[in-house]
Write a protein that holds these residues in place. Structure first.
Motif, short mmCIF file in Angstrom:
data_model
loop_
_atom_site.label_atom_id
_atom_site.label_comp_id
_atom_site.label_asym_id
_atom_site.label_seq_id
_atom_site.Cartn_x
_atom_site.Cartn_y
_atom_site.Cartn_z
N LEU A 206 0.82 -1.21 0.00
CA LEU A 206 0.00 0.00 0.00
C LEU A 206 0.85 1.26 0.00
O LEU A 206 0.51 2.27 0.63
N SER A 207 1.96 1.25 -0.73
CA SER A 207 2.88 2.38 -0.71
C SER A 207 2.29 3.65 -1.32
O SER A 207 2.77 4.75 -1.05
N GLU A 208 1.25 3.52 -2.14
CA GLU A 208 0.65 4.71 -2.76
C GLU A 208 -0.28 5.46 -1.81
O GLU A 208 -0.79 6.53 -2.15
N PHE A 209 -0.51 4.90 -0.62
CA PHE A 209 -1.42 5.52 0.36
C PHE A 209 -0.66 5.99 1.59
O PHE A 209 0.39 5.45 1.94
N GLN A 210 -1.22 7.00 2.26
CA GLN A 210 -0.82 7.28 3.63
C GLN A 210 -1.93 6.74 4.53
O GLN A 210 -3.06 6.52 4.09
N ILE A 211 -1.60 6.53 5.81
CA ILE A 211 -2.49 5.75 6.67
C ILE A 211 -2.80 6.48 7.97
O ILE A 211 -1.90 7.01 8.64
N LEU A 212 -4.08 6.49 8.32
CA LEU A 212 -4.55 6.88 9.64
C LEU A 212 -5.09 5.61 10.29
O LEU A 212 -6.03 5.00 9.78
N TRP A 213 -4.49 5.21 11.42
CA TRP A 213 -4.80 3.91 11.99
C TRP A 213 -5.18 4.07 13.46
O TRP A 213 -4.38 4.50 14.28
N ILE A 214 -6.43 3.72 13.78
CA ILE A 214 -6.90 3.75 15.17
C ILE A 214 -6.93 2.30 15.66
O ILE A 214 -7.81 1.53 15.28
N THR A 215 -5.98 1.93 16.49
CA THR A 215 -5.73 0.52 16.80
C THR A 215 -6.54 -0.01 17.97
O THR A 215 -6.72 -1.22 18.11
N GLY A 216 -7.02 0.88 18.86
CA GLY A 216 -7.52 0.44 20.15
C GLY A 216 -6.38 0.41 21.15
O GLY A 216 -5.21 0.29 20.78
N GLU A 217 -6.70 0.51 22.43
CA GLU A 217 -5.68 0.60 23.48
C GLU A 217 -4.81 -0.67 23.55
O GLU A 217 -3.61 -0.59 23.73
N LYS A 218 -5.43 -1.82 23.38
CA LYS A 218 -4.73 -3.09 23.58
C LYS A 218 -3.58 -3.29 22.59
O LYS A 218 -2.47 -3.67 22.98
N ASP A 219 -3.83 -3.03 21.31
CA ASP A 219 -2.83 -3.32 20.28
C ASP A 219 -1.88 -2.16 19.99
O ASP A 219 -0.91 -2.33 19.24
N TYR A 220 -2.18 -1.00 20.56
CA TYR A 220 -1.42 0.20 20.19
C TYR A 220 0.09 0.07 20.42
O TYR A 220 0.88 0.37 19.51
N PRO A 221 0.56 -0.36 21.59
CA PRO A 221 2.02 -0.40 21.80
C PRO A 221 2.74 -1.29 20.78
O PRO A 221 3.81 -0.92 20.27
N THR A 222 2.15 -2.45 20.47
CA THR A 222 2.79 -3.39 19.54
C THR A 222 2.86 -2.80 18.13
O THR A 222 3.92 -2.81 17.48
N ILE A 223 1.73 -2.28 17.65
CA ILE A 223 1.68 -1.76 16.28
C ILE A 223 2.55 -0.51 16.16
O ILE A 223 3.28 -0.34 15.18
N LYS A 224 2.50 0.35 17.14
CA LYS A 224 3.30 1.58 17.11
C LYS A 224 4.79 1.27 17.00
O LYS A 224 5.53 1.95 16.27
N SER A 225 5.23 0.22 17.69
CA SER A 225 6.65 -0.13 17.67
C SER A 225 7.08 -0.80 16.36
O SER A 225 8.24 -0.78 15.99
N ARG A 226 6.10 -1.39 15.64
CA ARG A 226 6.43 -2.14 14.41
C ARG A 226 6.31 -1.29 13.15
O ARG A 226 6.82 -1.68 12.10
#
Length: 343
Positions: A206-226
């Protein structure tokens, strides 16, 4: 003169309640809900008072310890609701659905307080089905809402006035993004680990897009770090959804009633993955009502099915808004409330 608003602890019940409260501020609205944490934060951030009752969630197993606990919990919460309503002396109580709305509305019935309930989904939930028997008035979001009484009044789903009112440039400025095609990913007020997991797998394509991602509290630390992509903005939760929608070209998310109403209001093409464990499959019913969308059942959700859906709708323009504005929703409901009060 006051109005009480009783609602469940999820965004699908809270946000329509807030939209109504903002339209009737002269009645000094206050909330009764059954969930601490995010629910109370959202209500308080919106400037309204809130009472919390310790209601238990029913797992719908008739002969179980959970059912016994729910019975005692309801009795306690009905008594607590009595004290709240006697203390505040509201002229009416509005029930927005969810188990926490049941004890306050029942207490309002015994206290002879006017009772209006609102159903956000295309299929009326169990609490509202029961409460519709003792409600002064019933409002619905869909003209053909399942299980709605014959005298129900179609109002649409109230959403906050700001939704759909922010310009695209203001949205990009708010998040520090470029003027570029943007995918919004959201899994409801609690987030969705399944959607997060599959979308993470799809990101390299999905390199042609920029992303706004609302993960929820539970998954946020993992996704933010990756995620190291400078064109991605990742949040556990966002209060200012009006800026989020202003940026989005494509929405990937659940099919909660409020999400559906806000997507309609903004006219954004969407890929909907209904929550498979929602009571009575109401999210699937909601998704089927919304046009110009692709619906993927969670059992069929994969990287390939998601990417296929994204590239099918990536060049779609915003669709015509099919519903009245937020003000119209509130006006319809406000008119009905005034009718019930006989002012």
């Amino acid at each position: 003169m006051k109005i009480a608003i009783a609602c469940g602890g999820t965004g699908g019940h809270i946000y329509p309640g807030i939209a109504i409260a903002e339209g009737i501020k002269e009645f000094k609205p206050f909330f009764i809900t059954g969930k601490k944490g995010m629910a109370c934060q959202i209500i308080k951030k919106s400037g309204f008072r809130v009472y919390v009752i310790p209601i238990s969630f029913w797992k719908r197993r008739l002969f179980s310890l959970n059912t016994l606990g729910v019975i005692f919990s309801n009795i306690f919460c009905i008594i607590a609701s009595f004290f709240i309503l006697i203390k505040e002396r509201p002229k009416a109580i509005i029930g927005m659905g969810g188990y926490p709305s049941f004890p306050p509305i029942l207490a309002g019935f015994f206290l002879r307080i006017k009772r209006i309930i609102h159903e956000q989904n295309a299929k009326m939930g169990l609490a509202n089905r029961l409460l519709s028997k003792i409600a002064t008035s019933v409002a619905i979001s869909y003209e053909n809402t399942e299980f709605a009484p014959k005298n129900a009044i179609f109002t649409g789903c109230p959403i906050r006035r700001e939704i759909g009112k922010i310009g695209r440039d203001d949205g990009f400025s708010f998040f520090g993004l470029k003027d570029k095609k943007t995918i919004l990913v959201m899994g409801g007020s609690q987030g969705s680990s399944r959607i997060n997991e599959v979308f993470f797998e799809a990101i390299p394509n999905l390199s042609e897009f920029q992303i706004l991602w609302i993960t929820g509290e539970k998954d946020y630390p993992t996704i933010k770090s990756r995620i190291q992509n400078p064109e991605s903005r990742i949040f556990p939760f966002i209060f200012e959804m009006e800026y989020v929608y202003a940026c989005a070209n494509i929405i990937i998310g659940r099919a909660g009633a409020v999400s559906i109403a806000e997507i309609k209001r903004c006219g954004i093409p969407a890929i909907l993955i209904p929550y498979p464990f929602s009571s009575d499959q109401h999210q699937l019913k909601n998704a089927e009502v919304l046009k110009d969308t692709i619906v993927i059942k969670e059992e069929n959700l994969s990287k390939d099915s998601l990417l296929d859906a994204i590239f099918k709708i990536k060049d779609k323009e915003k669709f015509p808004i099919e519903v009245e504005s937020t003000e119209r929703f509130l006006e319809l409901l406000y008119t009905e409330i005034k009718f019930v009060f006989k002012y």
